[in-house]
Design a protein around this motif. Structure first.
Motif, short mmCIF file in Angstrom:
data_model
loop_
_atom_site.label_atom_id
_atom_site.label_comp_id
_atom_site.label_asym_id
_atom_site.label_seq_id
_atom_site.Cartn_x
_atom_site.Cartn_y
_atom_site.Cartn_z
N THR A 1 -50.58 59.30 20.14
CA THR A 1 -50.22 57.97 19.51
C THR A 1 -48.87 57.50 19.73
O THR A 1 -48.07 58.27 20.15
CB THR A 1 -50.38 58.41 17.90
OG1 THR A 1 -49.40 59.56 17.59
CG2 THR A 1 -51.91 58.62 17.58
N GLY A 2 -48.42 56.43 19.10
CA GLY A 2 -47.12 55.91 19.44
C GLY A 2 -46.94 55.29 20.61
O GLY A 2 -47.51 54.76 21.21
N ALA A 3 -45.42 55.45 20.93
CA ALA A 3 -45.07 55.03 22.29
C ALA A 3 -45.68 55.42 23.26
O ALA A 3 -45.83 54.95 24.42
CB ALA A 3 -43.31 55.09 22.29
N ARG A 4 -45.99 56.83 23.34
CA ARG A 4 -46.68 57.40 24.52
C ARG A 4 -47.94 56.92 24.86
O ARG A 4 -48.45 56.67 25.93
CB ARG A 4 -46.71 58.98 24.15
CG ARG A 4 -45.46 59.79 24.16
CD ARG A 4 -45.88 61.38 24.11
NE ARG A 4 -46.58 61.93 25.06
CZ ARG A 4 -47.12 63.11 25.16
NH1 ARG A 4 -47.21 63.72 24.09
NH2 ARG A 4 -47.69 63.33 26.29
N SER A 5 -48.81 56.46 23.60
CA SER A 5 -49.97 55.86 23.84
C SER A 5 -49.85 54.47 24.50
O SER A 5 -50.60 54.14 25.57
CB SER A 5 -50.56 55.72 22.52
OG SER A 5 -52.04 55.05 22.64
N SER A 6 -48.83 53.59 24.17
CA SER A 6 -48.61 52.28 24.61
C SER A 6 -48.19 52.65 26.06
O SER A 6 -48.62 51.77 26.89
CB SER A 6 -47.61 51.56 24.00
OG SER A 6 -47.66 51.43 22.40
N GLY A 7 -47.39 53.55 26.47
CA GLY A 7 -46.82 53.74 27.82
C GLY A 7 -47.94 54.07 28.79
O GLY A 7 -48.16 53.71 29.93
#
Length: 488
Positions: A208-214
């Motif tokens: 989740t979070g920034a890692r998911s967007s990356g």
């Protein structure tokens, strides 16, 4: 250790053969003793021989696939799926080289390095097909792209060829940067580049979070960079101009070889890194857009080579259908579609140089071809009908399996769109046949006899196009085994 060497001997051999061809051409073409011969035909036959020997080495190394897996596991994966795609790539390369001999003679094309620059990207694509790491994938793509930029502009006396190479170089830099940026984003979000490690990270944990967007953006950029290389909509804008300006054998090579290697590699990426269905949705959209544009844009063309470029874009959409499914049946239909598409494209581009020898540039010049050269007209018509998917030809077999796989995975919108665009495309292909058999030309043209190399090539590809639908079992069984090995 000797078995490991045998397993990787095809790649080693074609690299060494390419350097030997380069040295041979440089030494003998600059020899005052031999009166500075061009050596184009000589180097061409040696290049064809080197590709065929590589094919034999690959066939001989097939029993050693499981042994080689331990050696290649870090960056590459060799299995039955890899074996099939590499065989198809080498057969397509051999067919492309066999088109060149008469082309060199008629066009007075005395650049022996042209032949050297065909096995060189073939070596990169042989390494790209089994690539199982983002670093290996990117390096293989760039090594093949650098050679494509040069051979697209290899006809130095032609302004169109120079323009095609320049456009390809400029436009090719953008997807390369996007692809590399996508790989870096995935590495920054996961800390891994190997496909097996990425599979464990993406399927074993909730991200989740920034890692998911990356990860999402990284997969998106990799898909964009790869779709540009295979001329999928909306990244197709460079294809018609570059295909028209490049020499005809180069156009055939660019139409077939990158699609085989990148499609094989992207199938591994889609199996391992289908995070959130992102790749499946991207391929779904690009497949529909490519089929629609390929069917509609080809109808407005007046030159001979540009419709083939738009037809290539449309068939990319059909082939992407296999990716959109995300199933074993989808991968199998993808392999069937690529194999039949390669056969049809080789057949079409083997006829086009024979027609262009007499400066046939526009479609209107094909009028009454059946009266002056009936065998070429009949062969070209059969190829066009196969492109259109008319039974009982191979093109219908390909589209049937692709649409059947789409319906099997629940893509109920994708299959009807493919059927409708295939019907629309038939009007254009039938119009070509009508022009060759029933129209009168503006000026009557007497065509020169086709050379023996193209005649043999047309005989093999045409026999496959006409016989694969009545007896599809061998191709179906083979591709089924290849698709299963890609998931194991």
């Amino acid at each position: 250790m000797f078995n490991l060497f045998l397993a990787v001997s095809p790649e080693i051999f074609i690299i060494n053969a390419t350097f030997i061809l380069l040295i041979h051409g440089v030494v003998f073409s600059t020899s005052k003793k031999d009166d500075y011969p061009p050596l184009v035909s000589n180097v061409g036959w040696l290049g064809l021989l080197s590709v065929l020997i590589t094919l034999l080495l690959l066939a001989a190394g097939a029993p050693l696939l499981t042994i080689a897996h331990l050696f290649w596991n870090n960056f590459f994966r060799r299995d039955n799926f890899t074996y099939f795609c590499q065989i198809l790539l080498l057969l397509s390369t051999a067919g492309t080289i066999s088109m060149c001999f008469d082309f060199f003679e008629k066009e007075r094309f005395d650049a022996s390095e042209f032949i050297v620059l065909i096995p060189l990207p073939t070596r990169s694509m042989l390494l790209m097909i089994p690539a199982h790491d983002l670093i290996a994938m990117y390096l293989a793509i760039e090594l093949q792209s650098l050679c494509f930029y040069v051979i697209a502009a290899s006809k130095r006396k032609s302004e169109f060829s120079t323009e095609a190479g320049s456009k390809y170089l400029i436009l090719g830099a953008f997807p390369s940067g996007i692809l590399l940026f996508g790989c870096s984003m995935i590495y920054g979000s996961t800390g891994a580049t190997h496909f097996d490690q990425l599979a464990k990270i993406l399927t074993g944990y909730e991200i989740t979070g920034a890692r998911s967007s990356g990860i999402f953006m990284g997969i998106l950029f990799i898909a964009v960079g790869s779709l540009f290389k295979i001329t999928a909509v909306p990244f197709h804008m460079w294809a018609p101009d570059i295909y028209e300006g490049s020499p005809t054998p180069v156009t055939a090579f660019l139409s077939i070889a990158p699609k085989i290697s990148i499609s094989a590699n992207m199938s591994r990426v889609s199996i391992v890194a289908s995070y959130g269905g992102t790749l499946q949705q991207i391929f779904f959209f690009c497949s529909i857009a490519s089929m629609i544009l390929g069917a509609l844009a080809a109808m407005a063309q007046t030159k001979v080579k540009r419709p083939l470029a738009h037809s290539s874009i449309g068939h990319v959409g059909y082939i992407r259908t296999g990716f959109s499914c995300g199933t074993i049946e989808g991968i199998q239909s993808l392999l069937i579609g690529i194999f039949i598409y390669a056969s049809m494209t080789i057949d079409a581009f083997a006829i086009v140089p024979a027609l262009r020898q007499t400066r046939v540039k526009y479609i209107a010049d094909l009028g009454a071809l059946a009266k002056t050269n009936p065998i070429s007209a009949m062969t070209f018509s059969i190829t066009m009908f196969s492109y259109a998917g008319i039974p009982p030809l191979a093109g219908f077999c390909s589209k049937f399996y692709l649409f059947f796989a789409a319906l099997g995975c629940g893509a109920y919108f994708l299959a009807p769109v493919g059927v409708v665009t295939s019907v629309i495309g038939r009007f254009y292909y039938i119009r070509l046949a009508k022009r060759m058999f029933f129209d009168r030309p503006r000026t009557w043209i007497l065509y020169e006899p086709m050379d023996r190399d193209k005649s043999l090539l047309l005989a093999m590809t045409s026999s496959f196009i006409t016989s694969s639908f009545p007896y599809p079992s061998p191709l179906f069984d083979l591709t089924h085994q290849m698709a299963l090995s890609s998931y194991l």
